[in-house]
Design an enzyme around this catalytic site. Structure first.
Site, PDB file in Angstrom:
ATOM      1  N   CYS A   1       1.381 -13.073  10.729  1.00 24.07           N
ATOM      2  CA  CYS A   1       2.405 -12.119  10.579  1.00 24.07           C
ATOM      3  C   CYS A   1       1.675 -10.816  10.938  1.00 24.07           C
ATOM      4  O   CYS A   1       0.548 -10.373  10.399  1.00 24.07           O
ATOM      5  CB  CYS A   1       2.811 -11.948   9.409  1.00 24.07           C
ATOM      6  SG  CYS A   1       3.660 -10.709   8.831  1.00 24.07           S
ATOM      7  N   GLU A   2       2.294  -9.877  12.028  1.00 21.35           N
ATOM      8  CA  GLU A   2       1.748  -8.564  12.366  1.00 21.35           C
ATOM      9  C   GLU A   2       1.659  -7.628  11.090  1.00 21.35           C
ATOM     10  O   GLU A   2       0.878  -6.618  11.351  1.00 21.35           O
ATOM     11  CB  GLU A   2       2.189  -8.021  13.645  1.00 21.35           C
ATOM     12  CG  GLU A   2       3.543  -7.622  13.517  1.00 21.35           C
ATOM     13  CD  GLU A   2       4.425  -7.068  14.739  1.00 21.35           C
ATOM     14  OE1 GLU A   2       3.553  -7.029  15.765  1.00 21.35           O
ATOM     15  OE2 GLU A   2       5.195  -6.543  14.738  1.00 21.35           O
ATOM     16  N   HIS A   3       2.443  -7.623  10.520  1.00 17.79           N
ATOM     17  CA  HIS A   3       2.657  -6.727   9.337  1.00 17.79           C
ATOM     18  C   HIS A   3       1.666  -6.864   8.075  1.00 17.79           C
ATOM     19  O   HIS A   3       1.433  -5.975   7.470  1.00 17.79           O
ATOM     20  CB  HIS A   3       4.062  -6.633   8.580  1.00 17.79           C
ATOM     21  CG  HIS A   3       5.233  -6.662   9.711  1.00 17.79           C
ATOM     22  ND1 HIS A   3       6.084  -7.522  10.033  1.00 17.79           N
ATOM     23  CD2 HIS A   3       5.301  -5.382  10.696  1.00 17.79           C
ATOM     24  CE1 HIS A   3       6.825  -7.081  10.886  1.00 17.79           C
ATOM     25  NE2 HIS A   3       6.566  -5.836  11.395  1.00 17.79           N
ATOM     26  N   HIS A   4       1.371  -7.994   8.034  1.00 20.10           N
ATOM     27  CA  HIS A   4       0.298  -8.645   6.822  1.00 20.10           C
ATOM     28  C   HIS A   4      -0.876  -9.152   6.858  1.00 20.10           C
ATOM     29  O   HIS A   4      -1.673  -9.544   6.191  1.00 20.10           O
ATOM     30  CB  HIS A   4       1.281  -9.410   5.658  1.00 20.10           C
ATOM     31  CG  HIS A   4       2.505  -8.870   5.260  1.00 20.10           C
ATOM     32  ND1 HIS A   4       3.666  -9.138   5.942  1.00 20.10           N
ATOM     33  CD2 HIS A   4       2.780  -7.787   4.442  1.00 20.10           C
ATOM     34  CE1 HIS A   4       4.716  -8.504   5.223  1.00 20.10           C
ATOM     35  NE2 HIS A   4       4.238  -7.728   4.317  1.00 20.10           N
TER      36      HIS A   4
ATOM     37  N   GLN B   1       8.626 -13.610  13.754  1.00 23.20           N
ATOM     38  CA  GLN B   1       9.462 -14.818  14.134  1.00 23.20           C
ATOM     39  C   GLN B   1      10.283 -14.469  15.231  1.00 23.20           C
ATOM     40  O   GLN B   1      10.524 -15.278  16.382  1.00 23.20           O
ATOM     41  CB  GLN B   1       9.934 -15.490  13.203  1.00 23.20           C
ATOM     42  CG  GLN B   1      10.955 -16.737  13.577  1.00 23.20           C
ATOM     43  CD  GLN B   1      11.266 -17.461  12.043  1.00 23.20           C
ATOM     44  OE1 GLN B   1      10.630 -17.173  11.099  1.00 23.20           O
ATOM     45  NE2 GLN B   1      12.239 -18.254  12.041  1.00 23.20           N
TER      46      GLN B   1
ATOM     47  N   HIS C   1       6.939 -18.543   5.961  1.00 23.60           N
ATOM     48  CA  HIS C   1       6.066 -17.445   5.758  1.00 23.60           C
ATOM     49  C   HIS C   1       5.269 -17.278   4.506  1.00 23.60           C
ATOM     50  O   HIS C   1       5.777 -17.708   3.371  1.00 23.60           O
ATOM     51  CB  HIS C   1       6.885 -16.310   6.200  1.00 23.60           C
ATOM     52  CG  HIS C   1       7.821 -16.192   7.285  1.00 23.60           C
ATOM     53  ND1 HIS C   1       7.397 -15.263   8.400  1.00 23.60           N
ATOM     54  CD2 HIS C   1       8.701 -16.844   7.918  1.00 23.60           C
ATOM     55  CE1 HIS C   1       8.110 -15.412   9.345  1.00 23.60           C
ATOM     56  NE2 HIS C   1       8.894 -16.353   8.880  1.00 23.60           N
TER      57      HIS C   1
ATOM     58  N   CYS D   1       3.747 -14.660   3.725  1.00 26.91           N
ATOM     59  CA  CYS D   1       3.744 -13.252   3.193  1.00 26.91           C
ATOM     60  C   CYS D   1       4.918 -12.856   2.472  1.00 26.91           C
ATOM     61  O   CYS D   1       5.812 -13.512   2.341  1.00 26.91           O
ATOM     62  CB  CYS D   1       3.593 -12.041   4.478  1.00 26.91           C
ATOM     63  SG  CYS D   1       4.540 -12.473   5.722  1.00 26.91           S
TER      64      CYS D   1
END
Length: 131
Positions: free
Chosen positions: A60-63, A101, A129, A131
């Site tokens: 995940c690019e955010h976490h 995704q 996920h 995250c």
């Protein structure tokens, strides 16, 4: 619990972590032409071609936390087909990047369009996920 900084298991984590991140993001080093290579075949076939249950693992690019699942790809050829294994390779190229995704779904579909110009393409990404 206290973790001992003298533990033998902690001697090389920075190098292992760097190697792991390079592997998990190796998709940045690839492009569709490199992945597809010579696997485009002229074929007078216009029925749907599908590959189901392509396993994937991504970050995940955010976490920077993993997510994983299965990808299903279908397309209707218009004179050219791809070797079936290349669909999985295209999926891996995009999932081995910092991702979300929805973007994976769009990138795979666009790559298929660019590679062989099908009359239609569908991509389903099922993911869990962490995250």
């Amino acid at each position: 619990a206290v973790v001992s900084t003298q533990s033998t298991g902690l001697r090389e984590p920075p190098a292992r972590a760097a190697k792991s991140i390079l592997f998990l993001t190796k998709g940045y080093e690839e492009n569709v032409d490199l992945v597809v290579k010579n696997a485009r075949f002229d074929e007078d076939y216009n029925e749907m071609v599908t590959v189901r249950d392509i396993e994937f693992y991504s970050l995940c690019e955010h976490h920077l936390i993993p997510f994983y699942g299965k990808i299903h790809i279908g397309y209707i050829p218009t004179g050219q087909v791809l070797g079936l294994s290349k669909l999985a390779r295209i999926a891996e190229m995009f999932t081995r990047r910092l991702q979300n995704q929805e973007r994976i779904t769009k990138q795979i579909a666009n790559a298929m369009i660019d590679a062989i110009k099908p009359s239609g393409v569908g991509v389903v990404v099922e993911a869990t996920h962490m995250c």
